[in-house]
Scaffold this motif. Sequence first.
Motif, short mmCIF file in Angstrom:
data_model
loop_
_atom_site.label_atom_id
_atom_site.label_comp_id
_atom_site.label_asym_id
_atom_site.label_seq_id
_atom_site.Cartn_x
_atom_site.Cartn_y
_atom_site.Cartn_z
N ASP A 284 0.82 -1.21 0.00
CA ASP A 284 0.00 0.00 0.00
C ASP A 284 0.85 1.26 0.00
O ASP A 284 0.41 2.31 -0.49
CB ASP A 284 -0.93 0.00 1.21
CG ASP A 284 -1.98 -1.10 1.14
OD1 ASP A 284 -2.25 -1.58 0.02
OD2 ASP A 284 -2.51 -1.50 2.20
N ASP A 285 2.05 1.19 0.56
CA ASP A 285 2.92 2.37 0.65
C ASP A 285 3.79 2.56 -0.58
O ASP A 285 4.60 3.48 -0.62
CB ASP A 285 3.81 2.27 1.89
CG ASP A 285 3.00 2.33 3.18
OD1 ASP A 285 1.87 2.85 3.14
OD2 ASP A 285 3.50 1.85 4.22
N LEU A 286 3.66 1.68 -1.57
CA LEU A 286 4.50 1.79 -2.76
C LEU A 286 4.12 3.01 -3.60
O LEU A 286 2.96 3.42 -3.63
CB LEU A 286 4.38 0.53 -3.63
CG LEU A 286 5.03 -0.74 -3.10
CD1 LEU A 286 4.79 -1.89 -4.08
CD2 LEU A 286 6.52 -0.56 -2.89
N GLU A 287 5.10 3.57 -4.28
CA GLU A 287 4.88 4.64 -5.25
C GLU A 287 5.17 4.14 -6.65
O GLU A 287 5.69 3.04 -6.84
CB GLU A 287 5.76 5.84 -4.90
CG GLU A 287 5.40 6.46 -3.55
CD GLU A 287 6.15 7.75 -3.30
OE1 GLU A 287 7.08 8.06 -4.09
OE2 GLU A 287 5.82 8.45 -2.33
N ALA A 288 4.85 4.95 -7.64
CA ALA A 288 4.96 4.50 -9.03
C ALA A 288 6.39 4.17 -9.43
O ALA A 288 6.61 3.31 -10.28
CB ALA A 288 4.39 5.58 -9.95
N THR A 289 7.37 4.84 -8.83
CA THR A 289 8.76 4.63 -9.21
C THR A 289 9.43 3.51 -8.42
O THR A 289 10.61 3.21 -8.65
CB THR A 289 9.56 5.92 -9.01
OG1 THR A 289 9.41 6.36 -7.65
CG2 THR A 289 9.07 7.00 -9.96
N ASP A 290 8.73 2.89 -7.48
CA ASP A 290 9.32 1.85 -6.65
C ASP A 290 9.31 0.50 -7.37
O ASP A 290 8.38 0.20 -8.14
CB ASP A 290 8.57 1.72 -5.32
CG ASP A 290 8.76 2.93 -4.43
OD1 ASP A 290 9.77 3.62 -4.62
OD2 ASP A 290 7.90 3.17 -3.57
#
Length: 759
Positions: free
Chosen positions: A122-128
């Motif tokens: 849930d804490d992921l971002e698009a660049t991760d």
Amino acid sequence: MSVLAWLFGLGALTVAFPIVFHLIRKTPKGRQPFSSLMFLDPSPPRLTRRSTLDQWLLLLLRATALIMLSLAFMRPFWRNQSLAPLLGAPGRRIAVVLDNSASMRRGDLWSQAQAEVDKVLDDLEATDEIALFTFGNQLDRQLDFLRPAVDGTDDRRAAITEKLKGLTPSWEATNLGRALVTAAAELLAIEPATRSAAATASDEASQAATTQAEERKSLQIVLISDLQQGAMTESLQAQSWPDNVHVTVRALSLPHSSNATLEVARQNADEEFVLSQTNATRVRVYSSADAEREQFQVGWVMSVDGGDRRLEHVPCYVLPGKSHVLGLARDDTTIAANTLELTGDTEDFDNRFYLVPPRRQVMNMVYLGEDEPDDADGAYYYLQKALINTATREYQWQRIDTRQPLVTAELPDPAVGQLDRDAFPELLVATSVASVEHRRRVLDYCRRGANALIVFTSDAMVKAWSEVLDGVQSAATAADSAASTSVDTETDVNIRRRYSLWADIDFAHPLLAPMADARFNDFTKIQFWNVRRVELDAEADVGAENGADTHQRVLVRFDDHTPALWHQPLGSGLVWGMTSGWQPRDSNMALSTKFVPLINGLVDLCAENSPIAASYFVGETITLPEPKAGEVRQLTLPIGDTIELAQEEIAYSEMSVPGVYELAVGDERTLFAVNLDRRESNTAPMELQRLEQYGVVLGEQPTATEQVAEMRYLQDVELEHRQKIWKWLLVTGLIVLVVETVLSGYESNRRTQTVGAAV
């Protein structure tokens, strides 16, 4: 205009103080009595008008000075003078390392672990980027960085969620150190050029930018584990932790836990063999340090018609963090039981211990020499002392006096007829010149798979054996021959001061690898007084078969670089050579602590098929016995399933469930037990300082959003440092204060003059 410290803008509220001061009208406090008014009634003064501002210019100057001071502290700057365009933040490369060892079977720990993985997603971002690993004794790649998620797509979040549904805790021990080291290596080993994002760049500039972003990604390990004290962390000592890899720990715990386990208590291997077959078995019960219970029960469990029959259990009292040994009766009722059970704790994943009686391997040893078995100055005496019978190995010795003619019955010709494999010698040791027939017979056994250790006790022995053994020649001079003759015990002690030492030791060889540790690799106390000089011909064809290496390998050299210990292939066997013996006539090696492990290690290497041990841990690898022609090998698992092993399979490492296994090779059947590693039962929580002591960098890498904000702030600081608007604001404020001071002084003097004139 932008500012760096906007909170200092609250200082502008101080502009209210000058306004308040200007509005305050002070009432005269002094009283002057007049005699003519003393008979009149006092009356309060009437306010005819409100307080008004009459010094607008002073008020404006004072307010302006405060506002200038507040703006200066806010450090304003203009963003239209940007240093450089901000690059996109590279994001994070996250390795989720999920503990699925046996201790994760406790309570709802596995559900907590799955919930923690969902939080990470849930804490992921698009660049991760993210990958999922699980670990017990080894790190398993469930979804690595380079593998497409599902059907060639890159929906890794959905893929990890789907993977979690099919995962369950294993029965392996927790090797935390190995898991962290391997995960860090996985993060550092990703090559940006191999990634699809870089490969699909439309032009060189875009591809270069993508590659640069890949290289700048923050490396993060998210460790999800119960962090028990029994976790193995020794692997973290092997290498330094990379500074750019951060570890975030999501520790799992249970509100209440009382765990205990048990195992057969023994002081040596022989004791377990005796106790398991007589009327008494000693059992050691361990309680974890965080246990809340102290009363347990221990007893036998029998398998009857596919079910378990629990026999009478004995009560046991164990303090938290301690152990207790008790004896269990072994009678006609329990003699068939092979399972010990503990009850009374809250966690049952480690409450059973399986055992079967160990079996003995018979080792046929042949000694060819002239010394008697009770001769304390001979090599045979110390050889027998070093190789003693144990619960798992029995040595059967055959001594052949080389001074007598060769007797075929003592040492049959292996080329004639079918020699019984059970009587085939695993090791032949020669310490004398022997006859040509003895020497050739020894080498015949080597060609058919045996091992021979030739201890050269004289130069004459080197010359004699070099006649039948290729690649070995004598290099002794006349002086060496005189020095290498027998040294009587009454010889002057000065002769023994001229000794040689082992200097060049190959610790990579399996024989010497156990002594590679700094605590055991000191051989300077072993002195060799009599050394035979030998020249080895590394280019000679020494007669290896089946494509084996035909070259000699020198394991040890003396300090003068002459060979001390080597081996060379011969047929399907090996010939070992030593240029100095262990008996007191040649050296003090027999009295050294290195002698027993060296000789036993040599015998272990010579054993053709190591026997199946009585007990293993989950995840260990067993060496399978070699089948004869037409034999079928089958392994029966504790759950009752039977699998057939391939003919070419030499090892088996899929023992993933505790219990009793049965290996059938032809008509021979062998039972062995597989148990949970006892360290896995030490479920007390570990302190994070233990990881920091190994240099592990604990912390969380910033997200792409946080990195952009950080880069923006640094750029703003650089702009503000260049523009230095705050200096001009301070100068302006000082000028305003000077003007205000001058004007205030002028107004004060004018009022004084006006009042004086009126008086």
